[in-house]
Design a protein around this motif. Structure first.
Motif, PDB file in Angstrom:
ATOM      1  N   SER A 249       0.822  -1.212   0.000  1.00 42.70           N
ATOM      2  CA  SER A 249       0.000   0.000   0.000  1.00 42.70           C
ATOM      3  C   SER A 249       0.856   1.262   0.000  1.00 42.70           C
ATOM      4  O   SER A 249       1.820   1.370   0.772  1.00 42.70           O
ATOM      5  CB  SER A 249      -0.912   0.015   1.232  1.00 42.70           C
ATOM      6  N   ASN A 250       0.512   2.200  -0.882  1.00 43.39           N
ATOM      7  CA  ASN A 250       1.134   3.525  -0.886  1.00 43.39           C
ATOM      8  C   ASN A 250       0.786   4.226   0.440  1.00 43.39           C
ATOM      9  O   ASN A 250      -0.354   4.180   0.879  1.00 43.39           O
ATOM     10  CB  ASN A 250       0.578   4.327  -2.072  1.00 43.39           C
ATOM     11  N   PRO A 251       1.765   4.883   1.083  1.00 40.66           N
ATOM     12  CA  PRO A 251       3.133   5.211   0.655  1.00 40.66           C
ATOM     13  C   PRO A 251       4.221   4.312   1.238  1.00 40.66           C
ATOM     14  O   PRO A 251       5.367   4.757   1.385  1.00 40.66           O
ATOM     15  CB  PRO A 251       3.287   6.628   1.170  1.00 40.66           C
ATOM     16  N   ILE A 252       3.909   3.082   1.599  1.00 37.58           N
ATOM     17  CA  ILE A 252       4.913   2.218   2.227  1.00 37.58           C
ATOM     18  C   ILE A 252       6.148   2.052   1.335  1.00 37.58           C
ATOM     19  O   ILE A 252       7.278   2.298   1.782  1.00 37.58           O
ATOM     20  CB  ILE A 252       4.291   0.859   2.605  1.00 37.58           C
ATOM     21  N   PRO A 253       5.984   1.659   0.044  1.00 38.54           N
ATOM     22  CA  PRO A 253       7.187   1.473  -0.776  1.00 38.54           C
ATOM     23  C   PRO A 253       7.942   2.766  -1.076  1.00 38.54           C
ATOM     24  O   PRO A 253       9.181   2.773  -1.113  1.00 38.54           O
ATOM     25  CB  PRO A 253       6.637   0.833  -2.061  1.00 38.54           C
ATOM     26  N   VAL A 254       7.217   3.860  -1.320  1.00 36.74           N
ATOM     27  CA  VAL A 254       7.912   5.102  -1.683  1.00 36.74           C
ATOM     28  C   VAL A 254       8.675   5.670  -0.487  1.00 36.74           C
ATOM     29  O   VAL A 254       9.740   6.281  -0.654  1.00 36.74           O
ATOM     30  CB  VAL A 254       6.931   6.138  -2.296  1.00 36.74           C
ATOM     31  N   LYS A 255       8.175   5.441   0.715  1.00 34.70           N
ATOM     32  CA  LYS A 255       8.923   5.869   1.898  1.00 34.70           C
ATOM     33  C   LYS A 255      10.256   5.108   1.983  1.00 34.70           C
ATOM     34  O   LYS A 255      11.315   5.698   2.285  1.00 34.70           O
ATOM     35  CB  LYS A 255       8.097   5.609   3.162  1.00 34.70           C
ATOM     36  N   TYR A 256      10.200   3.811   1.705  1.00 31.06           N
ATOM     37  CA  TYR A 256      11.437   3.031   1.731  1.00 31.06           C
ATOM     38  C   TYR A 256      12.389   3.521   0.635  1.00 31.06           C
ATOM     39  O   TYR A 256      13.596   3.685   0.874  1.00 31.06           O
ATOM     40  CB  TYR A 256      11.140   1.546   1.545  1.00 31.06           C
ATOM     41  N   ALA A 257      11.848   3.755  -0.564  1.00 25.71           N
ATOM     42  CA  ALA A 257      12.676   4.226  -1.671  1.00 25.71           C
ATOM     43  C   ALA A 257      13.376   5.540  -1.322  1.00 25.71           C
ATOM     44  O   ALA A 257      14.577   5.709  -1.571  1.00 25.71           O
ATOM     45  CB  ALA A 257      11.819   4.400  -2.923  1.00 25.71           C
ATOM     46  N   LEU A 258      12.644   6.452  -0.736  1.00 29.63           N
ATOM     47  CA  LEU A 258      13.217   7.757  -0.407  1.00 29.63           C
ATOM     48  C   LEU A 258      14.194   7.663   0.759  1.00 29.63           C
ATOM     49  O   LEU A 258      15.109   8.490   0.869  1.00 29.63           O
ATOM     50  CB  LEU A 258      12.108   8.765  -0.109  1.00 29.63           C
ATOM     51  N   SER A 259      14.029   6.661   1.605  1.00 24.79           N
ATOM     52  CA  SER A 259      15.031   6.460   2.656  1.00 24.79           C
ATOM     53  C   SER A 259      16.356   6.013   2.041  1.00 24.79           C
ATOM     54  O   SER A 259      17.434   6.411   2.514  1.00 24.79           O
ATOM     55  CB  SER A 259      14.534   5.446   3.691  1.00 24.79           C
ATOM     56  N   LEU A 260      16.300   5.218   0.981  1.00 24.29           N
ATOM     57  CA  LEU A 260      17.522   4.822   0.270  1.00 24.29           C
ATOM     58  C   LEU A 260      18.184   6.020  -0.399  1.00 24.29           C
ATOM     59  O   LEU A 260      19.405   6.047  -0.589  1.00 24.29           O
ATOM     60  CB  LEU A 260      17.203   3.756  -0.775  1.00 24.29           C
ATOM     61  N   MET A 261      17.360   7.006  -0.765  1.00 21.60           N
ATOM     62  CA  MET A 261      17.872   8.213  -1.414  1.00 21.60           C
ATOM     63  C   MET A 261      18.235   9.299  -0.399  1.00 21.60           C
ATOM     64  O   MET A 261      18.600  10.412  -0.776  1.00 21.60           O
ATOM     65  CB  MET A 261      16.818   8.733  -2.395  1.00 21.60           C
ATOM     66  N   ASN A 262      18.098   8.970   0.892  1.00 23.70           N
ATOM     67  CA  ASN A 262      18.477   9.868   1.998  1.00 23.70           C
ATOM     68  C   ASN A 262      17.620  11.128   2.097  1.00 23.70           C
ATOM     69  O   ASN A 262      18.104  12.174   2.539  1.00 23.70           O
ATOM     70  CB  ASN A 262      19.962  10.246   1.899  1.00 23.70           C
ATOM     71  N   TYR A 263      16.345  11.014   1.716  1.00 21.91           N
ATOM     72  CA  TYR A 263      15.433  12.142   1.877  1.00 21.91           C
ATOM     73  C   TYR A 263      14.515  11.996   3.086  1.00 21.91           C
ATOM     74  O   TYR A 263      13.843  12.957   3.470  1.00 21.91           O
ATOM     75  CB  TYR A 263      14.599  12.347   0.607  1.00 21.91           C
ATOM     76  N   CYS A 264      14.459  10.807   3.660  1.00 22.13           N
ATOM     77  CA  CYS A 264      13.642  10.615   4.858  1.00 22.13           C
ATOM     78  C   CYS A 264      14.070   9.336   5.546  1.00 22.13           C
ATOM     79  O   CYS A 264      14.821   8.536   4.985  1.00 22.13           O
ATOM     80  CB  CYS A 264      12.150  10.556   4.505  1.00 22.13           C
ATOM     81  N   GLN A 265      13.574   9.151   6.765  1.00 15.39           N
ATOM     82  CA  GLN A 265      13.715   7.871   7.442  1.00 15.39           C
ATOM     83  C   GLN A 265      12.674   6.900   6.886  1.00 15.39           C
ATOM     84  O   GLN A 265      11.635   7.321   6.383  1.00 15.39           O
ATOM     85  CB  GLN A 265      13.481   8.041   8.955  1.00 15.39           C
TER      86      GLN A 265
END
Length: 293
Positions: A249-265
C-alpha cells in the motif's frame, strides 16, 4: 491550476514526530527538478495520521518553499462535508492555492449526494477545488456525468482521476472537450498517466515523481508538446518502478525508496508499517534499473 506534473509528497517522520527539516529539503528537491505543483497532505502524505498543528506547519512550509512559483494544493477531504469545509478554509487561510477533496469514503454516497457534497464545499470555500476520484480506497466512484454537473461551480477546477477505468477517463475528457471547458483532468495513477495525457488530459498527480521528478515531468511535458516518441520511452523506462512503488500500500514502498535516497527515514505511522523484507529487494532493484539510485 497547472498542466504537467504535481507530486503527492510524502510526510517525513523521525522518532515518531514530523521531520520538518527533511520535509523542507525534500520540497526543494522537487522544485529543483521541474515539478509544477506540490500536493501536500494527501494519501501519500499520510494525512489521516497528521494532527492539526502538524498540518498547519506543513502547509506553511510548502507555501514558503513554493514561493508563488508553483501552486500548493492541500488534501482536505473527509467523509463529512462540514469537516471538509472547515479543513479547506484553514488551508486557504494558511496560503494554499487549492484543495484536493477526495470522494467521501465509507459512507458510499449516491451520485446526487456527491454532486451536493462538492457543490456545498465549492460554494462555501470559494477557492479552487479539485475532486479526487479513487474508488479503490473510498468505495464510491464519481461518474463522468456527475463531474460534468459540477462544472456549474466555477471554482471546481479539475479532477484527479484514479478510477482505473480508461473508458471512464476517455469519456470524461471527450465530454469536457466538447464543451470547450478548461476543466482539468489529471491522472491519479502513474501507470495510466501516459494514456490519459495522450487522450487529451492535463497531467498527473504522481507518486513516482517523489523519487523521479525530472523524468516524470519530462515524460508528461513531452506528451503535452506532442513528442510521443520521447514520452513513450520514458513511460516504458519508468513502468517497472511504477509497479514496484505499489507492491504494498502507498506510501509504504515510496517511503522506503526515499530512505535509500536519503530524503527521509523509513518511518510511517500506524496503521501503516514499513515495507516487508522481500519487497525491499523489489523496490531497490527497480530504483537501480530505472537509473534513480
Amino acid at each position: 491550476m497547472f498542466r504537467g506534473t504535481g507530486t503527492a509528497v510524502i510526510t517525513p517522520f523521525k522518532d515518531g514526530a514530523v521531520d520538518f527539516g527533511s520535509f523542507r529539503r525534500f520540497l526543494r528537491f522537487q522544485l529543483e527538478n521541474g515539478i509544477e505543483a506540490l500536493i501536500v497532505l494527501g494519501t501519500t502524505g499520510e494525512s489521516p495520521t497528521i494532527n492539526e498543528s502538524e498540518r498547519t506547519k506543513l502547509i506553511r512550509i510548502a507555501v514558503d518553499e513554493a514561493g508563488g512559483k508553483v501552486p500548493v494544493i492541500v488534501g482536505t477531504g473527509t467523509n463529512s462535508t462540514e469537516k471538509t469545509i472547515k479543513s479547506s478554509l484553514k488551508a486557504f487561510d494558511e496560503g494554499a492555492d487549492g484543495v484536493l477533496v477526495v470522494v467521501p469514503y465509507y459512507n458510499k454516497p449516491t451520485q446526487e449526494g456527491l454532486y451536493r457534497h462538492f457543490g456545498e464545499i465549492a460554494t462555501r470555500v470559494q477557492g479552487p477545488v479539485i475532486i479526487y476520484n479513487v474508488p479503490g480506497r473510498t468505495g464510491a466512484n464519481i461518474l463522468p456525468d456527475t463531474v460534468i454537473r459540477c462544472l456549474e461551480f466555477n471554482n471546481i477546477v479539475g479532477v484527479k482521476e484514479a478510477s482505473g477505468d480508461q473508458y471512464q477517463v476517455d469519456y470524461l475528457i471527450s465530454a469536457l472537450r466538447s464543451k470547450e471547458s478548461d476543466f482539468k483532468v489529471w491522472s491519479g495513477n502513474d501507470d495510466q498517466a501516459f494514456h490519459l495525457c495522450c487522450s487529451g488530459g492535463d497531467g498527473v498527480i504522481s507518486v513516482i515523481s517523489n523519487v523521479a521528478p525530472m523524468k516524470t515531468s519530462t515524460m508528461i511535458h513531452s506528451i503535452l508538446k506532442g513528442d510521443l516518441h520521447i514520452a513513450r520511452g520514458l513511460h516504458l523506462e519508468l513502468l517497472p518502478l511504477m509497479k514496484a512503488l505499489f507492491v504494498e500500500s502507498n506510501p509504504i514502498p515510496v517511503k522506503y525508496a526515499l530512505s535509500l535516497m536519503n530524503y527521509c527515514q523509513n518511518e510511517l505511522r500506524l496503521p501503516l508499517y514499513e515495507l516487508s523484507e522481500g519487497n525491499r529487494n523489489v523496490v531497490r532493484k527497480a530504483l537501480q534499473e530505472s537509473g534513480v539510485l
